[in-house]
Design an enzyme around this catalytic site. Structure first.
Site, mmCIF file in Angstrom:
data_model
loop_
_atom_site.group_PDB
_atom_site.id
_atom_site.type_symbol
_atom_site.label_atom_id
_atom_site.label_comp_id
_atom_site.label_asym_id
_atom_site.label_seq_id
_atom_site.Cartn_x
_atom_site.Cartn_y
_atom_site.Cartn_z
ATOM 1 N N LYS A 36 10.802 -5.188 8.556
ATOM 2 C CA LYS A 36 10.185 -3.886 8.789
ATOM 3 C C LYS A 36 9.831 -3.771 10.272
ATOM 4 C CE LYS A 36 6.290 -1.185 6.876
ATOM 5 N NZ LYS A 36 5.191 -1.268 5.895
ATOM 6 N N SER A 47 5.049 2.332 2.767
ATOM 7 C CA SER A 47 5.738 2.548 4.027
ATOM 8 C C SER A 47 6.927 1.628 4.276
ATOM 9 C CB SER A 47 4.748 2.386 5.184
ATOM 10 O OG SER A 47 4.229 1.068 5.224
ATOM 11 N N GLY A 101 -0.208 -0.183 -1.180
ATOM 12 C CA GLY A 101 0.956 0.229 -1.945
ATOM 13 C C GLY A 101 2.292 0.148 -1.236
ATOM 14 N N SER A 102 2.338 -0.326 -0.008
ATOM 15 C CA SER A 102 3.548 -0.223 0.806
ATOM 16 C C SER A 102 4.616 -1.267 0.537
ATOM 17 C CB SER A 102 3.187 -0.247 2.293
ATOM 18 O OG SER A 102 2.526 0.931 2.647
#
Length: 547
Positions: A118, A200, A223-224
């Site tokens: 990421k 994300s 929650g990513s």
């Protein structure tokens, strides 16, 4: 970061110049006629290692093939925009690791395995890649060094294939569609045209879902990891805060940020977590974790659910219903509970957390994250060795976005409300500390830990979408007649065939137990294999090896 409503589950959860030299070596390749290559859409780390050890293909072959696969679907074809940039040093790094495999053997199960990161996970600029969180304000900036998890990956012999797209600044900018960043554009799901990838860690998840890399890393604040895993038919592990280092990762909050794997199987996720977990002197949160670091692959027990007591916090469904959980997800969830019962688990239903109603109404997470982000993003900009944009702090970032609207504020993606809200904070005051303490009380003391104790549970289970839980595994797919909804100016959700997942969670540092339950359920159901994405690359190793 997804939404500001799940601090309770964020705080206490358990859940890789010498090219010519290598080219000159004699590799014991099998012929195409006598030995087939693994399908990169589903191949596991262990299968890749077997092929590398047998000399069926090399890491150079793998990098070339993954690059070709990315080219097929990233900006061309379906235009998934899962990858922001590829590593110009990856082929040389792969060649060196191939030679090392020949001369001294592999360092670990990740030796020679290409991994996507990421784009908020820092890598040394001399390698040729940026670290920007998707923002042009950080393009060309030079970070002090590799992130802690990247150092561990390199030490294990992994190859950094490139950087994955993400929701800009890990979805801590404003009311924007998941998966969009200024640099990367709108990443979309591979299971339905323009479907929401969730965020994300959107690019990491989409890339893993169709084999654009062997495995990927994401980060989670709220929650990513679990939501992208949920939306993209993946296994994702959101580790306990402090199990994996956040040093060198563009931050939101030291109290909630964590780095974890997004993979096609629980076994691959366990292998990656075993490498990236552990103490890092540059992240003092990691110094409090239990020692030694487990070999999480030892948790891969297909019978683990037999005898386990799994609780269902039903009260959360009432709160979730308000925000629109789809009935088809609940049908699949109820069927999953029956599957677990048939596997020998005791399902305690309901097993509610005492703080469930308060969690839905709490604004404490927002208070903590707003303060933490301003302090920590200012420190990030100040730590840079060079930044051509001139941005030096959060206020400068807001001004930069306004000054370059064609880059950072295209139609439908103009909002900066979270940045502005964070900039208005005044630091670590009594309100902040009260909110931080209350979050822990809601999430752990009167939340997860209380429910586990009250009902004598080993873990809790929920549908993964919208919940910060660990780990997430595939549960099902939306039916063809589902009503298609809007998820932003250019994305839709739900949509026909889009996946959804299941999550297990428990107290801090319970990853071994939770991985075992997720693996047990995964192996029984093999839900991932029930449907293939609509968009995926055709290039395979057979197209590259020996060509």
């Amino acid at each position: 970061m997804l939404t500001s409503k799940a601090i309770w589950l964020s705080l206490g959860l358990a859940l890789l110049a010498v090219v010519q030299l290598v080219a000159a070596q004699e590799w014991p390749f099998a012929t195409e006629e006598t030995e087939s290559f693994p399908d990169l859409y589903e191949v596991s780390v262990l299968e890749l290692q077997a092929g590398l050890d047998a000399g069926q293909f090399t890491s150079v072959d793998l990098v070339k093939t993954y690059f070709a696969r990315i080219e097929e679907v990233n900006l061309q074809g379906p235009g998934l925009r899962a990858v922001i940039e590829m590593n110009p040093s990856a082929l040389a790094e792969a060649a060196a690791l191939d030679l090392e495999r020949l001369t001294s053997g592999p360092r670990s199960l990740l030796h020679g395995i290409p991994i996507l990161l990421k784009d908020n996970i820092g890598t040394i600029a001399s390698e040729g890649m940026n670290t920007t969180a998707g923002s042009y304000s950080l393009l060309g900036s030079i970070v002090p060094g590799d992130a802690g998890v990247v150092k561990k990956l390199r030490a294990a012999g992994a190859i950094i294939l490139g950087k994955a797209n993400l929701s800009e600044f890990a979805h801590f900018r404003g009311n924007l569609a998941s998966g969009w960043s200024g640099r990367g554009g709108q990443c979309t799901n591979a299971y339905y045209p323009m479907a929401d990838p969730c965020g994300s860690s959107s690019g990491s998840a989409v890339a893993a879902s169709i084999g654009l890399a062997a495995v990927t890393l994401g980060t989670e604040t709220d929650g990513s990891i679990t939501c992208p895993a949920d939306h993209n038919n993946l296994a994702g592990i959101k580790p306990t805060v402090g199990l994996t280092s956040r040093a060198g990762v563009i931050p939101i909050s030291e109290h909630q940020d964590t780095v974890g794997p997004l993979t096609r199987s629980v076994s691959d996720a366990a292998i990656v977590l075993s490498v990236i977990a552990g103490p890092d002197p540059n992240d003092n949160f990691t110094l409090a974790q239990p020692s030694p670091v487990p070999d999480f692959a030892q948790a891969l027990n297909s019978s683990a659910l037999c005898g386990a007591r799994i609780g269902v916090p039903r009260q959360m469904f009432l709160n979730a219903t308000i925000s629109g959980i789809d009935p088809s997800v609940m049908v699949a969830f109820e069927a999953a509970l029956e599957t677990m019962k048939a596997m020998g688990a005791t399902i305690v239903d309901p097993a509610d957390m005492p703080s469930a109603d308060e969690i839905a109404l709490s604004n404490n997470e927002t208070i903590v994250l707003d303060v933490d982000f301003k302090v920590q993003i200012n420190a990030w900009y100040q730590s840079l060795l060079y930044n051509p944009s001139g941005v030096a702090n959060l206020s400068g970032l807001i001004a930069f976005d306004d000054a370059y609207p064609s880059l950072e504020e295209p139609t439908g993606y103009t909002d900066q409300s979270i940045l502005i809200e964070s900039e208005a904070t005044t630091g670590f005051n009594s309100t902040y500390y009260q909110a931080l303490a209350f979050d822990k009380d809601l999430g752990a003391t009167r939340g997860i830990d209380a429910a586990l104790s009250m009902y004598g549970l080993d873990a809790l289970v929920l549908p993964a979408g919208g919940y910060t839980t660990v780990p997430a595994v595939p549960l099902g797919f939306y039916p063809s007649n589902v009503t298609i909804g809007s998820a932003g100016p250019n994305t839709v959700y739900p949509a026909p065939g889009v996946p959804f997942g299941l999550s297990f969670f428990a107290s801090a540092f319970s990853e071994m137990k939770l991985i075992s339950y997720a693996y047990s359920y995964e192996q029984k159901t093999m839900t991932r294999l029930m449907r293939k994405a609509y968009a995926y690359p055709s290039t395979q190793l057979v197209d590259i090896v020996g060509k």
